[in-house]
Design an enzyme around this catalytic site. Structure first.
Site, PDB file in Angstrom:
ATOM      1  N   ASN A  14       0.855  -1.188   0.000  1.00  0.00           N
ATOM      2  CA  ASN A  14       0.000   0.000   0.000  1.00  0.00           C
ATOM      3  C   ASN A  14       0.899   1.248   0.000  1.00  0.00           C
ATOM      4  OD1 ASN A  14      -1.431   2.250   1.143  1.00  0.00           O
ATOM      5  ND2 ASN A  14      -3.063   0.865   1.739  1.00  0.00           N
ATOM      6  N   ASP A  16      -0.131   4.473   0.047  1.00  0.00           N
ATOM      7  CA  ASP A  16      -0.828   5.693   0.496  1.00  0.00           C
ATOM      8  C   ASP A  16       0.104   6.690   1.167  1.00  0.00           C
ATOM      9  OD1 ASP A  16      -3.134   4.438  -0.294  1.00  0.00           O
ATOM     10  OD2 ASP A  16      -3.944   4.160   1.731  1.00  0.00           O
ATOM     11  N   HIS A  17       0.981   6.166   2.044  1.00  0.00           N
ATOM     12  CA  HIS A  17       1.733   7.104   2.870  1.00  0.00           C
ATOM     13  C   HIS A  17       2.967   7.672   2.179  1.00  0.00           C
ATOM     14  CE1 HIS A  17      -1.266   6.828   5.773  1.00  0.00           C
ATOM     15  NE2 HIS A  17      -1.134   5.518   5.893  1.00  0.00           N
ATOM     16  N   ARG A  25       4.163  18.709   1.441  1.00  0.00           N
ATOM     17  CA  ARG A  25       4.757  19.896   0.820  1.00  0.00           C
ATOM     18  C   ARG A  25       4.013  20.335  -0.441  1.00  0.00           C
ATOM     19  NH1 ARG A  25       9.953  21.560   2.650  1.00  0.00           N
ATOM     20  NH2 ARG A  25       9.667  21.425   4.883  1.00  0.00           N
ATOM     21  N   HIS A  50      -5.564   3.703  -1.527  1.00  0.00           N
ATOM     22  CA  HIS A  50      -6.888   4.085  -1.010  1.00  0.00           C
ATOM     23  C   HIS A  50      -7.186   5.506  -1.465  1.00  0.00           C
ATOM     24  CE1 HIS A  50      -9.614   4.404   2.849  1.00  0.00           C
ATOM     25  NE2 HIS A  50     -10.242   4.751   1.742  1.00  0.00           N
ATOM     26  N   ARG A  52      -9.290   8.289  -0.880  1.00  0.00           N
ATOM     27  CA  ARG A  52     -10.261   8.711   0.136  1.00  0.00           C
ATOM     28  C   ARG A  52     -11.093   9.870  -0.384  1.00  0.00           C
ATOM     29  NH1 ARG A  52      -8.804   6.660   5.584  1.00  0.00           N
ATOM     30  NH2 ARG A  52     -10.531   7.937   6.279  1.00  0.00           N
ATOM     31  N   ARG A  56      -6.786  12.880   1.068  1.00  0.00           N
ATOM     32  CA  ARG A  56      -5.697  13.321   1.954  1.00  0.00           C
ATOM     33  C   ARG A  56      -4.350  12.737   1.552  1.00  0.00           C
ATOM     34  NH1 ARG A  56      -7.369  10.195   7.469  1.00  0.00           N
ATOM     35  NH2 ARG A  56      -9.319  11.235   7.024  1.00  0.00           N
ATOM     36  N   HIS A  57      -4.348  11.590   0.865  1.00  0.00           N
ATOM     37  CA  HIS A  57      -3.049  11.078   0.382  1.00  0.00           C
ATOM     38  C   HIS A  57      -3.115  10.798  -1.122  1.00  0.00           C
ATOM     39  CE1 HIS A  57      -5.099   7.413   1.684  1.00  0.00           C
ATOM     40  NE2 HIS A  57      -4.771   7.548   2.951  1.00  0.00           N
ATOM     41  N   GLU A  77      -8.657   0.684  -2.901  1.00  0.00           N
ATOM     42  CA  GLU A  77      -9.508   0.726  -1.699  1.00  0.00           C
ATOM     43  C   GLU A  77     -10.385   1.958  -1.797  1.00  0.00           C
ATOM     44  OE1 GLU A  77      -7.202   0.859   1.835  1.00  0.00           O
ATOM     45  OE2 GLU A  77      -6.308  -1.087   1.488  1.00  0.00           O
ATOM     46  N   THR A 107      -7.093   6.684  10.264  1.00  0.00           N
ATOM     47  CA  THR A 107      -6.936   5.596   9.305  1.00  0.00           C
ATOM     48  C   THR A 107      -8.220   4.780   9.379  1.00  0.00           C
ATOM     49  OG1 THR A 107      -5.578   3.692   8.664  1.00  0.00           O
ATOM     50  CG2 THR A 107      -5.782   4.108  11.020  1.00  0.00           C
ATOM     51  N   THR A 108      -8.346   3.751   8.525  1.00  0.00           N
ATOM     52  CA  THR A 108      -9.566   2.951   8.530  1.00  0.00           C
ATOM     53  C   THR A 108      -9.725   2.285   9.890  1.00  0.00           C
ATOM     54  OG1 THR A 108      -9.036   2.509   6.230  1.00  0.00           O
ATOM     55  CG2 THR A 108     -10.831   1.234   7.197  1.00  0.00           C
ATOM     56  N   GLU A 158     -11.301  -9.226   3.136  1.00  0.00           N
ATOM     57  CA  GLU A 158     -10.021  -8.893   3.767  1.00  0.00           C
ATOM     58  C   GLU A 158     -10.287  -8.743   5.254  1.00  0.00           C
ATOM     59  OE1 GLU A 158      -7.339  -6.206   1.814  1.00  0.00           O
ATOM     60  OE2 GLU A 158      -6.567  -5.464   3.725  1.00  0.00           O
ATOM     61  N   HIS A 197      -3.786  -4.494   7.800  1.00  0.00           N
ATOM     62  CA  HIS A 197      -3.887  -3.314   8.649  1.00  0.00           C
ATOM     63  C   HIS A 197      -2.987  -3.465   9.865  1.00  0.00           C
ATOM     64  CE1 HIS A 197      -5.270   0.416  10.334  1.00  0.00           C
ATOM     65  NE2 HIS A 197      -5.881   0.660   9.196  1.00  0.00           N
ATOM     66  N   GLY A 198      -1.997  -2.579   9.936  1.00  0.00           N
ATOM     67  CA  GLY A 198      -1.126  -2.511  11.101  1.00  0.00           C
ATOM     68  C   GLY A 198      -0.024  -3.549  11.136  1.00  0.00           C
ATOM     69  N   GLY A 219       1.132  -1.382   4.371  1.00  0.00           N
ATOM     70  CA  GLY A 219       1.582  -0.081   3.902  1.00  0.00           C
ATOM     71  C   GLY A 219       2.363   0.721   4.907  1.00  0.00           C
ATOM     72  N   HIS A 220       1.690   1.171   5.961  1.00  0.00           N
ATOM     73  CA  HIS A 220       2.269   2.170   6.860  1.00  0.00           C
ATOM     74  C   HIS A 220       3.625   1.746   7.422  1.00  0.00           C
ATOM     75  CE1 HIS A 220       2.758   4.299  10.736  1.00  0.00           C
ATOM     76  NE2 HIS A 220       2.353   5.321  10.008  1.00  0.00           N
TER      77      HIS A 220
HETATM   78  N1  PXP Z   1      -6.064  -3.104   4.214  1.00  0.00           N
HETATM   79  C1  PXP Z   1      -6.991  -2.116   4.265  1.00  0.00           C
HETATM   80  C2  PXP Z   1      -8.378  -2.440   3.840  1.00  0.00           C
HETATM   81  C3  PXP Z   1      -6.651  -0.807   4.667  1.00  0.00           C
HETATM   82  O1  PXP Z   1      -7.585   0.150   4.709  1.00  0.00           O
HETATM   83  C4  PXP Z   1      -5.308  -0.538   4.992  1.00  0.00           C
HETATM   84  C5  PXP Z   1      -4.907   0.852   5.368  1.00  0.00           C
HETATM   85  O2  PXP Z   1      -5.126   1.701   4.297  1.00  0.00           O
HETATM   86  C6  PXP Z   1      -4.376  -1.590   4.911  1.00  0.00           C
HETATM   87  C7  PXP Z   1      -4.784  -2.861   4.549  1.00  0.00           C
HETATM   88  C8  PXP Z   1      -2.934  -1.378   5.212  1.00  0.00           C
HETATM   89  O3  PXP Z   1      -2.770  -1.009   6.534  1.00  0.00           O
HETATM   90  P1  PXP Z   1      -1.351  -0.469   7.033  1.00  0.00           P
HETATM   91  O4  PXP Z   1      -1.097   0.787   6.264  1.00  0.00           O
HETATM   92  O5  PXP Z   1      -1.572  -0.244   8.486  1.00  0.00           O
HETATM   93  O6  PXP Z   1      -0.349  -1.532   6.732  1.00  0.00           O
END
Ligand code: PXP
Length: 248
Positions: A14, A16-17, A25, A50, A52, A56-57, A77, A107-108, A158, A197-198, A219-220
């Site tokens: 992912n 996004d970040h 910036r 994602h 959104r 935001r990203h 997403e 976050t979600t 998921e 997630h996480g 991702g994060h």
């Molecule tokens: N899966 C879904 C559905 C999510 O919304 C996210 C966060 O955007 C992730 C996975 C990835 O989570 P993380 O960025 O915490 O790894």
């Protein structure tokens, strides 16, 4: 397909970040598309982004560029809204993961209420599926939610791993057991099961070891770890942790 590749757990990275840092910036650097291409070189099987409602990203232009430049599947997403449905139907990514979205959240938070939201979500699942997009629902590890996903014809779920990752000790073990049970339940119900997630190097192993899980979306942690080791190295190390945990 060899037995090895059939059992291979896919990694969706992912990005996004990367866009979060870029947007801090307002310019073009760092480019999430460049990061996505690097992620693929480093072992990502797919890219997740994602879009959104508040942008935001990831931006609309990022989705357009990812669709144009990626040779691997894009998992978009998005919230189940008319605006996002129109965007998905225009781009036709490989997959769409429907997620809950609140403007004020960081976050979600939590999974979709597929059981309570059946009447709202079912038309999104069918319209996206009719366009050839593989739909997944981001849900909690709960048989009620899995039954609801199946009843609306979603081929993929998921499982939300956020609470498992945040918990410690016995609470974490109990949440892992719920994910294991839900993955087996999903598999027996004919649903393809993903999780995310996480996840970090510390938490990925027990989830990667669950044989019914086909894909992890991360991702994060990878983007954060890239500050210390580089993005490609963070992805390669995650890939190694996943492979080491996966039963042969
Ligand atoms: N899966 C879904 C559905 C999510 O919304 C996210 C966060 O955007 C992730 C996975 C990835 O989570 P993380 O960025 O915490 O790894």
């Amino acid at each position: 397909m060899t037995p090895r590749s059939r059992n291979r757990l896919r990694l969706g990275v992912n990005v996004d970040h990367v866009a979060t840092v870029r947007n801090a910036r307002g310019g073009a650097h760092p480019d999430p598309v460049r990061a996505a291409l690097l992620a693929v070189e480093a072992g990502a099987d797919g890219i997740t982004a994602h879009l959104r409602e508040d942008r935001r990203h990831i931006s609309d232009a990022d989705i357009e560029a990812l669709m144009r430049d990626l040779a691997v599947p894009l998992n978009l997403e998005m919230a189940a809204t008319a605006e996002m449905l129109a965007i998905a139907l225009r781009h036709k990514p490989h997959a769409v993961c429907l997620v809950p979205e609140k403007r004020q959240e960081r976050t979600t938070e939590g999974g979709l209420d597929a059981a309570g939201g059946h009447n709202h979500l079912a038309p999104f699942v069918s319209k996206l599926s009719d366009a050839g997009i593989r739909v997944s629902l981001f849900i909690e590890a709960d048989p009620r939610q899995l039954d609801a996903a199946r009843s609306m014809g979603a081929p993929v779920v998921e499982l939300h791993t956020g609470s498992y990752c945040e918990a410690e000790g016995a609470a974490r073990s109990a949440l892992l057991k719920r994910i294991e049970d839900a993955a087996a339940y999903a598999h027996n119900a004919g649903l393809e099961c993903h999780a995310g997630h996480g996840l970090s190097y510390e938490t990925v192993g027990p989830v990667a070891a669950i044989p019914a899980i086909a894909e992890l979306n991360i991702g994060h942690f990878l983007v954060g770890e890239a500050i210390f080791t580089g993005f490609a190295a963070s992805i390669r190390r995650m890939r190694e942790a996943m492979d080491a945990a996966r039963p042969r």
